[in-house]
Motif scaffolding. Sequence first.
Motif, PDB file in Angstrom:
ATOM      1  N   GLN A   1      22.387  -2.633  -2.012  1.00 59.50           N
ATOM      2  CA  GLN A   1      21.029  -2.417  -1.517  1.00 59.50           C
ATOM      3  C   GLN A   1      20.211  -3.653  -1.854  1.00 59.50           C
ATOM      4  OE1 GLN A   1      19.128   1.403  -2.222  1.00 59.50           O
ATOM      5  NE2 GLN A   1      17.135   0.407  -2.331  1.00 59.50           N
ATOM      6  N   THR A   2      19.534  -4.215  -0.833  1.00 55.80           N
ATOM      7  CA  THR A   2      18.778  -5.458  -1.020  1.00 55.80           C
ATOM      8  C   THR A   2      17.285  -5.225  -1.185  1.00 55.80           C
ATOM      9  OG1 THR A   2      18.508  -5.782   1.360  1.00 55.80           O
ATOM     10  CG2 THR A   2      20.471  -6.766   0.327  1.00 55.80           C
ATOM     11  N   GLY A   3      16.813  -4.054  -0.831  1.00 55.85           N
ATOM     12  CA  GLY A   3      15.392  -3.774  -0.971  1.00 55.85           C
ATOM     13  C   GLY A   3      15.014  -2.487  -0.278  1.00 55.85           C
ATOM     14  N   ARG A   4      13.755  -2.120  -0.515  1.00 53.58           N
ATOM     15  CA  ARG A   4      13.267  -0.857   0.037  1.00 53.58           C
ATOM     16  C   ARG A   4      11.751  -0.930   0.180  1.00 53.58           C
ATOM     17  NH1 ARG A   4      15.369   4.728  -1.411  1.00 53.58           N
ATOM     18  NH2 ARG A   4      13.827   6.096  -0.524  1.00 53.58           N
ATOM     19  N   LEU A   5      11.265  -0.375   1.272  1.00 55.74           N
ATOM     20  CA  LEU A   5       9.829  -0.234   1.495  1.00 55.74           C
ATOM     21  C   LEU A   5       9.554   1.213   1.884  1.00 55.74           C
ATOM     22  CD1 LEU A   5       9.113  -3.397   3.689  1.00 55.74           C
ATOM     23  CD2 LEU A   5       8.543  -3.101   1.267  1.00 55.74           C
ATOM     24  N   ASP A   6       8.562   1.807   1.274  1.00 57.49           N
ATOM     25  CA  ASP A   6       8.168   3.167   1.611  1.00 57.49           C
ATOM     26  C   ASP A   6       6.740   3.153   2.119  1.00 57.49           C
ATOM     27  OD1 ASP A   6      10.573   4.514   0.813  1.00 57.49           O
ATOM     28  OD2 ASP A   6       9.989   4.186  -1.270  1.00 57.49           O
ATOM     29  N   TYR A   7       6.589   3.518   3.400  1.00 61.95           N
ATOM     30  CA  TYR A   7       5.284   3.681   4.029  1.00 61.95           C
ATOM     31  C   TYR A   7       4.480   2.382   4.067  1.00 61.95           C
ATOM     32  CZ  TYR A   7       2.497   7.469   5.980  1.00 61.95           C
ATOM     33  OH  TYR A   7       1.843   8.317   6.835  1.00 61.95           O
ATOM     34  N   VAL A   8       5.169   1.267   4.305  1.00 57.38           N
ATOM     35  CA  VAL A   8       4.547  -0.055   4.365  1.00 57.38           C
ATOM     36  C   VAL A   8       4.562  -0.531   5.815  1.00 57.38           C
ATOM     37  CG1 VAL A   8       4.786  -2.470   3.657  1.00 57.38           C
ATOM     38  CG2 VAL A   8       5.215  -0.629   2.016  1.00 57.38           C
ATOM     39  N   THR A   9       3.418  -1.035   6.282  1.00 57.43           N
ATOM     40  CA  THR A   9       3.343  -1.542   7.654  1.00 57.43           C
ATOM     41  C   THR A   9       3.133  -3.058   7.718  1.00 57.43           C
ATOM     42  OG1 THR A   9       0.970  -1.115   7.762  1.00 57.43           O
ATOM     43  CG2 THR A   9       2.446   0.628   8.571  1.00 57.43           C
ATOM     44  N   ASP A  10       2.997  -3.708   6.604  1.00 57.53           N
ATOM     45  CA  ASP A  10       2.762  -5.147   6.585  1.00 57.53           C
ATOM     46  C   ASP A  10       3.980  -5.892   7.149  1.00 57.53           C
ATOM     47  OD1 ASP A  10       1.162  -7.533   5.568  1.00 57.53           O
ATOM     48  OD2 ASP A  10       3.098  -7.814   4.555  1.00 57.53           O
ATOM     49  N   ARG A  11       3.759  -6.613   8.234  1.00 61.98           N
ATOM     50  CA  ARG A  11       4.866  -7.289   8.927  1.00 61.98           C
ATOM     51  C   ARG A  11       5.572  -8.306   8.032  1.00 61.98           C
ATOM     52  NH1 ARG A  11       4.900  -9.073  15.139  1.00 61.98           N
ATOM     53  NH2 ARG A  11       4.397  -6.875  15.215  1.00 61.98           N
TER      54      ARG A  11
END
Length: 130
Positions: free
Chosen positions: A108-118
């Motif tokens: 796993q290289t990363g995770r974003l939860d509920y993020v919209t920043d391009r």
Amino acid sequence: MTRFRTLALALAVGIASVAPAQAAEQRNFDTVAFAAAQAQGRPILVDVKAWWCPVCASQGRSIKAIVASPDYNNLIIFNVNYDRQKDVLRRFAVTKQGSLIGFRGNRQTGRLDYVTDRAQIGTLLASTLR
């Protein structure tokens, strides 16, 4: 008539070569295909979304724009239906829609939860290539 066909063929080939290609492969999540992509060491994005979620829609637009680059030709995006695939949510410890999880093979290289920043989404996607 032969010249007309030749011209038509030349135009068709020219138009086809200018048309943009979809860089990343998208498919609905399934355990066997996910395991195969991991075994191949492919860059992977798990995209957990709901049809009714505005954050998910925004993420989708960003992902589409970013993966249009040829850098993402080998990326596979597994779409997870937040409302229907509860077993997958448990597998990835997802608690809300709008979760994006990057992998390079089994890592796993990363995770974003509920993020919209391009920019943050771009960073996550880039992490799958390394």
